[in-house]
Design a protein around this motif. Structure first.
Motif, mmCIF file in Angstrom:
data_model
loop_
_atom_site.group_PDB
_atom_site.id
_atom_site.type_symbol
_atom_site.label_atom_id
_atom_site.label_comp_id
_atom_site.label_asym_id
_atom_site.label_seq_id
_atom_site.Cartn_x
_atom_site.Cartn_y
_atom_site.Cartn_z
ATOM 1 N N ALA A 63 35.294 46.187 42.455
ATOM 2 C CA ALA A 63 36.437 46.510 41.594
ATOM 3 C C ALA A 63 36.134 46.292 40.109
ATOM 4 O O ALA A 63 36.973 46.585 39.264
ATOM 5 N N SER A 64 34.955 45.768 39.792
ATOM 6 C CA SER A 64 34.566 45.465 38.399
ATOM 7 C C SER A 64 35.619 44.620 37.701
ATOM 8 O O SER A 64 36.137 44.971 36.633
ATOM 9 N N ARG A 65 35.948 43.501 38.308
ATOM 10 C CA ARG A 65 36.936 42.593 37.721
ATOM 11 C C ARG A 65 36.675 41.171 38.231
ATOM 12 O O ARG A 65 35.987 40.959 39.222
ATOM 13 N N PHE A 66 37.255 40.231 37.509
ATOM 14 C CA PHE A 66 37.232 38.853 37.964
ATOM 15 C C PHE A 66 38.346 38.644 38.970
ATOM 16 O O PHE A 66 39.389 39.299 38.901
ATOM 17 N N GLU A 67 38.116 37.723 39.875
ATOM 18 C CA GLU A 67 39.163 37.295 40.779
ATOM 19 C C GLU A 67 39.416 35.815 40.539
ATOM 20 O O GLU A 67 38.495 35.061 40.208
ATOM 21 N N PHE A 68 40.653 35.426 40.681
ATOM 22 C CA PHE A 68 41.118 34.072 40.393
ATOM 23 C C PHE A 68 41.877 33.537 41.585
ATOM 24 O O PHE A 68 42.614 34.273 42.241
ATOM 25 N N THR A 69 41.726 32.240 41.867
ATOM 26 C CA THR A 69 42.538 31.583 42.877
ATOM 27 C C THR A 69 42.715 30.113 42.515
ATOM 28 O O THR A 69 41.929 29.562 41.742
ATOM 29 N N VAL A 70 43.761 29.520 43.056
ATOM 30 C CA VAL A 70 43.923 28.072 42.968
ATOM 31 C C VAL A 70 43.331 27.517 44.251
ATOM 32 O O VAL A 70 43.790 27.831 45.349
ATOM 33 N N LEU A 71 42.268 26.738 44.119
ATOM 34 C CA LEU A 71 41.595 26.168 45.284
ATOM 35 C C LEU A 71 42.273 24.921 45.801
ATOM 36 O O LEU A 71 42.373 24.710 46.997
ATOM 37 N N GLU A 72 42.722 24.089 44.846
ATOM 38 C CA GLU A 72 43.352 22.826 45.269
ATOM 39 C C GLU A 72 44.280 22.321 44.182
ATOM 40 O O GLU A 72 43.945 22.327 43.003
ATOM 41 N N ARG A 73 45.446 21.903 44.600
ATOM 42 C CA ARG A 73 46.427 21.291 43.678
ATOM 43 C C ARG A 73 46.185 19.793 43.667
ATOM 44 O O ARG A 73 46.032 19.170 44.712
ATOM 45 N N HIS A 74 46.183 19.231 42.466
ATOM 46 C CA HIS A 74 46.032 17.784 42.335
ATOM 47 C C HIS A 74 47.349 17.097 42.706
ATOM 48 O O HIS A 74 48.408 17.502 42.242
#
Length: 134
Positions: A121-132
């Motif tokens: 897709a020629s883009r960055f992907e973002f996620t939240v891996l872990e909430r403090h």
């Protein structure tokens, strides 16, 4: 038999976590009024620059930085950010980082996020891996 299934599920979860090439535990300057996400130089050289150029010294030389698309895989939303190289040779993501990620996703200090480049897709992907947990 049950133990085997549990081990397979755990292994699959670990494999998925490893797909997030850039992992970052957020610092105060990433979520405060600084309005930018600092990305480690080594991570940029290893996991970002190869998708843009064969010559790392040419990358991000434009004073304006480069516009990049970010897809939040958790909310299925797409955003435009600017990747910029500071004079200190640090790399930051600017322009709506706070609005589209910190505020909308309620990111806090010590939350861990993941970033990766989606070649198709020629883009960055973002996620939240872990909430403090406070």
């Amino acid at each position: 038999m049950e133990a085997e299934i549990i081990q397979q599920v755990q292994a699959q979860a670990e494999d998925l976590a490893d797909h997030w090439r850039i992992k970052k535990v957020l610092k105060i300057s990433d979520v405060d009024s600084s309005s930018r996400l600092l990305i480690g130089r080594k991570q940029v050289f290893t996991h970002i620059i190869p998708f843009f150029t064969n010559n790392p010294s040419e990358f991000c030389q434009n004073i304006e930085g480069i516009r990049v698309t970010f897809f939040d895989v958790d909310t299925l939303t797409e955003h435009m950010l600017t990747l910029k190289k500071w004079k200190t040779n640090s790399f930051v993501l600017l322009n709506n980082w706070t609005k589209n990620f910190v505020s909308k996703r309620q990111l806090k200090v010590n939350d861990e996020i993941g970033l990766r480049w989606d070649v198709n897709a020629s883009r960055f992907e973002f996620t939240v891996l872990e909430r403090h947990q406070n």
